[in-house]
Design a protein around this motif. Structure first.
Motif, PDB file in Angstrom:
ATOM      1  N   ASP A 174       0.827  -1.210   0.000  1.00 28.67           N
ATOM      2  CA  ASP A 174       0.000   0.000   0.000  1.00 28.67           C
ATOM      3  C   ASP A 174       0.861   1.260   0.000  1.00 28.67           C
ATOM      4  O   ASP A 174       0.558   2.236  -0.690  1.00 28.67           O
ATOM      5  CB  ASP A 174      -0.917   0.004   1.236  1.00 28.67           C
ATOM      6  CG  ASP A 174      -2.061  -0.990   1.121  1.00 28.67           C
ATOM      7  OD1 ASP A 174      -2.342  -1.436  -0.002  1.00 28.67           O
ATOM      8  OD2 ASP A 174      -2.673  -1.313   2.158  1.00 28.67           O
ATOM      9  N   ALA A 232       0.965   4.282  -2.774  1.00 28.88           N
ATOM     10  CA  ALA A 232       0.780   5.700  -2.462  1.00 28.88           C
ATOM     11  C   ALA A 232       1.935   6.539  -2.986  1.00 28.88           C
ATOM     12  O   ALA A 232       1.726   7.675  -3.441  1.00 28.88           O
ATOM     13  CB  ALA A 232       0.620   5.873  -0.953  1.00 28.88           C
ATOM     14  N   ARG A 266      -1.392   9.614  -2.447  1.00 28.91           N
ATOM     15  CA  ARG A 266      -2.141   9.165  -1.276  1.00 28.91           C
ATOM     16  C   ARG A 266      -3.639   9.091  -1.564  1.00 28.91           C
ATOM     17  O   ARG A 266      -4.299   8.089  -1.259  1.00 28.91           O
ATOM     18  CB  ARG A 266      -1.888  10.126  -0.110  1.00 28.91           C
ATOM     19  CG  ARG A 266      -2.582   9.748   1.177  1.00 28.91           C
ATOM     20  CD  ARG A 266      -2.559  10.896   2.172  1.00 28.91           C
ATOM     21  NE  ARG A 266      -3.390  12.012   1.691  1.00 28.91           N
ATOM     22  CZ  ARG A 266      -3.577  13.139   2.370  1.00 28.91           C
ATOM     23  NH1 ARG A 266      -2.944  13.317   3.522  1.00 28.91           N
ATOM     24  NH2 ARG A 266      -4.355  14.093   1.889  1.00 28.91           N
ATOM     25  N   ASP A 267      -4.198  10.147  -2.147  1.00 31.94           N
ATOM     26  CA  ASP A 267      -5.642  10.216  -2.340  1.00 31.94           C
ATOM     27  C   ASP A 267      -6.125   9.164  -3.334  1.00 31.94           C
ATOM     28  O   ASP A 267      -7.175   8.540  -3.131  1.00 31.94           O
ATOM     29  CB  ASP A 267      -6.050  11.616  -2.813  1.00 31.94           C
ATOM     30  CG  ASP A 267      -5.769  12.672  -1.754  1.00 31.94           C
ATOM     31  OD1 ASP A 267      -5.669  12.301  -0.567  1.00 31.94           O
ATOM     32  OD2 ASP A 267      -5.635  13.861  -2.117  1.00 31.94           O
ATOM     33  N   THR A 270      -4.747   6.294  -4.015  1.00 33.22           N
ATOM     34  CA  THR A 270      -4.636   4.961  -3.417  1.00 33.22           C
ATOM     35  C   THR A 270      -5.773   4.705  -2.447  1.00 33.22           C
ATOM     36  O   THR A 270      -6.394   3.626  -2.455  1.00 33.22           O
ATOM     37  CB  THR A 270      -3.284   4.816  -2.697  1.00 33.22           C
ATOM     38  OG1 THR A 270      -2.228   5.068  -3.632  1.00 33.22           O
ATOM     39  CG2 THR A 270      -3.125   3.428  -2.125  1.00 33.22           C
ATOM     40  N   ALA A 271      -6.069   5.676  -1.601  1.00 32.92           N
ATOM     41  CA  ALA A 271      -7.181   5.525  -0.666  1.00 32.92           C
ATOM     42  C   ALA A 271      -8.508   5.393  -1.412  1.00 32.92           C
ATOM     43  O   ALA A 271      -9.364   4.572  -1.051  1.00 32.92           O
ATOM     44  CB  ALA A 271      -7.225   6.703   0.302  1.00 32.92           C
ATOM     45  N   ARG A 307     -11.318   2.276  -1.453  1.00 31.24           N
ATOM     46  CA  ARG A 307     -12.733   2.476  -1.135  1.00 31.24           C
ATOM     47  C   ARG A 307     -13.646   1.959  -2.243  1.00 31.24           C
ATOM     48  O   ARG A 307     -14.713   1.411  -1.970  1.00 31.24           O
ATOM     49  CB  ARG A 307     -13.009   3.970  -0.926  1.00 31.24           C
ATOM     50  CG  ARG A 307     -12.456   4.542   0.362  1.00 31.24           C
ATOM     51  CD  ARG A 307     -13.045   5.935   0.625  1.00 31.24           C
ATOM     52  NE  ARG A 307     -12.444   6.534   1.807  1.00 31.24           N
ATOM     53  CZ  ARG A 307     -11.410   7.364   1.783  1.00 31.24           C
ATOM     54  NH1 ARG A 307     -10.851   7.677   0.613  1.00 31.24           N
ATOM     55  NH2 ARG A 307     -10.925   7.867   2.891  1.00 31.24           N
ATOM     56  N   ILE A 333      -6.825   2.031   4.783  1.00 33.59           N
ATOM     57  CA  ILE A 333      -7.109   3.405   4.346  1.00 33.59           C
ATOM     58  C   ILE A 333      -6.637   4.402   5.398  1.00 33.59           C
ATOM     59  O   ILE A 333      -6.057   5.451   5.062  1.00 33.59           O
ATOM     60  CB  ILE A 333      -8.617   3.564   4.080  1.00 33.59           C
ATOM     61  CG1 ILE A 333      -9.024   2.718   2.860  1.00 33.59           C
ATOM     62  CG2 ILE A 333      -8.970   5.028   3.846  1.00 33.59           C
ATOM     63  CD1 ILE A 333     -10.516   2.705   2.595  1.00 33.59           C
ATOM     64  N   ILE A 388      -2.941   4.895   5.119  1.00 35.64           N
ATOM     65  CA  ILE A 388      -2.583   5.658   3.924  1.00 35.64           C
ATOM     66  C   ILE A 388      -2.869   7.141   4.130  1.00 35.64           C
ATOM     67  O   ILE A 388      -2.076   8.013   3.744  1.00 35.64           O
ATOM     68  CB  ILE A 388      -3.349   5.116   2.700  1.00 35.64           C
ATOM     69  CG1 ILE A 388      -2.819   3.724   2.322  1.00 35.64           C
ATOM     70  CG2 ILE A 388      -3.220   6.054   1.508  1.00 35.64           C
ATOM     71  CD1 ILE A 388      -3.637   3.025   1.272  1.00 35.64           C
ATOM     72  N   GLU A 389      -3.991   7.458   4.762  1.00 31.99           N
ATOM     73  CA  GLU A 389      -4.363   8.864   4.942  1.00 31.99           C
ATOM     74  C   GLU A 389      -3.477   9.576   5.957  1.00 31.99           C
ATOM     75  O   GLU A 389      -3.537  10.801   6.054  1.00 31.99           O
ATOM     76  CB  GLU A 389      -5.835   8.944   5.354  1.00 31.99           C
ATOM     77  CG  GLU A 389      -6.784   8.555   4.219  1.00 31.99           C
ATOM     78  CD  GLU A 389      -8.235   8.653   4.616  1.00 31.99           C
ATOM     79  OE1 GLU A 389      -8.525   8.574   5.840  1.00 31.99           O
ATOM     80  OE2 GLU A 389      -9.085   8.804   3.720  1.00 31.99           O
TER      81      GLU A 389
END
Length: 540
Positions: A226, A230, A235-236, A238-239, A243, A316, A319-320
């Motif tokens: 993960d 990213a 980052r965004d 990948t998240a 989802r 998630i 990652i965030e």
């Protein structure tokens, strides 16, 4: 314990999984040698023969398991997929090359497009991956239809990240070893003899110990993949990919069940390429909350106790916590600005048609092809006939029984089957309404409607409430048939809803209330008759 030490421990246990078979074979060989050379007596010959037979059978089972362990990870043919070369799809391969370069991994030797919401990289294992082998990537066309290009980059980088030198090469070996162990256990579970099962039980116990021990290594590898995604895609993105994946899986299941299989009872298929290609139409019509609603209320698949993937919410959240992308991307709730991953394909319609040819069974080639509108109309008519037939048969028998009873003759058996009744012998809508007006609905018709054995003893209001929805559906089916035959009902593929028929406005507003009145405890057919003779009246 550090990751490196955990990986070494898992590797030792993995080697022990194979050596266990060697030790068992050696022990049985020594036992057989002692029986034949030292302990053999004429009186015990039968016993020794039995022991030799048992050990040979056990050895065969162990050898089979060892052979399966060594062959785990071999790459076989992929018949239900479309092979894609760099010359066929250069833009897609460009994304694959970029992800491989960023993760420091070599390119796959083969790239296949499949009909699943999934992606993966598999490698021809040699010494459980200590030696490199042929590499293959699988990408789902439904995945490309539902992801944006940045989200696809994240997925690709994640898959290559499984093979990267994250902390130690042994981590990747452990991941491949887990797959080999699970494959071997499945082989033992398929055994047909008690001896095979007994040896399999021993291996299953060892496998559980190995899987528990290597669980932390496997999860570390997933989280590291993960992080790799990213770094490559942001980052965004990948998240967002994490989802959307379960939402796409639920939407694809809904599409297959509701749209792709629509013509199954009719012996028909959608237009060429639309068996899989129609999914992109559903995604285009359902966005945001309407798409997520397809997975709402569905129970998530039960997680395997040795699943290497940590919970999605945990992934998630980690990652965030990473630094924001630079330069800042658009807000995550506005993904429409990003191109869809499907735009990377040249002539996607041709690709969908090629995948369809490889995934459908051979007998499907003989099925007729119908446009979506024709398919919706044909399925709606077939469903309406199915809903209405039990009611029409029950009314026909009730009328026949009433007439025969009036003549003093024997009435028809209530439990007679409906298959032998021809459609031209069944009453029409007006005849059914006339029977309701005569008071036959709850006196005779309901008693002749099919019902499960458990409901046969219901009487009074309980019986009426049980059978009322079936009578309602039967009347609704007859109305749909009448409107379709008169040309007042039009098909609606309804990619954003439920496929079916669009009825005239007067029927859309008043049909349910009219049907409710007709199947009430005291039937009132006036509202339904009024619709039949209204502006959109239909002849019998």
């Amino acid at each position: 314990m550090t990751f490196r030490l955990r990986a070494v421990r898992a590797l030792v246990l993995l080697a022990g999984f194979y050596l266990m078979g060697v030790v068992l074979l050696a022990a049985m060989a020594v036992l057989d040698w002692l029986l034949v050379t030292r302990l053999f007596t004429a009186r015990a010959a039968w016993f020794e023969g039995m022991v030799l037979t048992v050990t040979v059978l056990l050895a065969v089972a162990i050898l089979r398991g060892m052979f399966a362990f060594l062959r785990a990870g071999r790459l076989g043919p992929v018949p239900h997929a479309v092979a894609v070369t760099p010359q066929d799809q250069p833009e897609l391969w460009e994304q694959v090359c970029a992800a491989a370069e960023m993760t420091g991994e070599r390119l796959p030797d083969e790239l296949y497009l499949v009909a699943e919401v999934n992606a993966g990289v598999a490698e021809q294992n040699r010494l459980l991956g200590l030696l490199p082998g042929r590499r293959r990537m699988l990408l789902g066309l439904p995945l490309l239809a539902g992801l944006t290009v940045p989200q696809l980059r994240a997925v690709l980088a994640h898959e290559f990240g499984h093979y990267g030198n994250l902390d130690t090469r042994l981590g990747g070996v452990t991941m491949r070893g887990r797959k080999a162990v699970l494959h071997t256990v499945e082989v033992f579970r398929e055994g047909s003899t008690r001896l095979h099962y007994a040896i399999g039980t021993l291996y299953v116990g060892y496998a559980r110990m190995f899987l528990r021990t290597s669980q932390s290594v496997a999860r570390h590898q997933e989280l590291a993949a993960d992080q790799m995604a990213a770094r490559h895609a942001g980052r965004d993105a990948t998240a967002a990919a994490l989802r959307i994946l379960p939402v796409l899986a639920a939407a694809h299941t809904h599409y297959l069940e509701t749209y792709a299989a629509m013509g199954g009872p009719l012996g028909a298929l959608p237009p060429v390429g639309e068996v899989h290609g129609g999914f992109q139409r559903l995604l285009a019509a359902r966005t945001g909350e309407r798409l997520a609603a397809l997975s709402a209320g569905q129970r998530p698949p039960r997680r395997h106790q040795y699943d290497s993937h940590p919970p999605t919410a945990e992934r998630i959240a980690l990652i965030e916590k990473l630094p924001a992308d630079e330069p800042a991307d658009e807000p995550a709730d506005e993904p429409a600005d990003e191109p869809a991953a499907l735009t990377l394909l040249h002539d996607p319609d041709r690709v969908f048609a090629a995948l369809e040819a490889r995934t459908l069974p051979q007998e499907a080639a003989r099925l007729r092809r119908m446009s979506w509108d024709d398919l919706v109309m044909a399925r709606a008519v077939a469903d309406a006939e199915g809903w209405s037939r039990p009611l029409r048969v029950a009314v026909a028998r009730a009328l026949r029984s009433s007439a025969q009873g009036a003549d003093g003759t024997v009435t028809v058996r209530r439990d007679a089957t409906a298959e032998g009744v021809a459609n031209d012998q069944l009453p029409g809508l007006e005849e059914i309404l006339d029977a309701f007006d005569r008071g036959l609905l709850w006196m005779a018709v309901a008693d002749r409607m099919p019902k499960p054995h458990q409901a046969a003893r219901l009487i009074g209001p309980s019986a009426r409430n049980f059978i009322r929805p079936k009578v309602f559906d039967g009347l609704a089916g007859m109305v749909h048939l009448r409107l379709a035959e008169a040309g007042h009902a039009t098909p609606d593929i309804a990619w954003s809803g439920q496929p079916g028929l669009v009825l005239p406005e007067a029927w859309e507003k008043g049909m349910d209330d009219a049907l409710d009145a007709a199947v009430a405890d005291t039937p009132d057919t006036v509202p339904l008759r009024a619709l039949l003779v209204g502006p959109h009246r239909v002849s019998a």
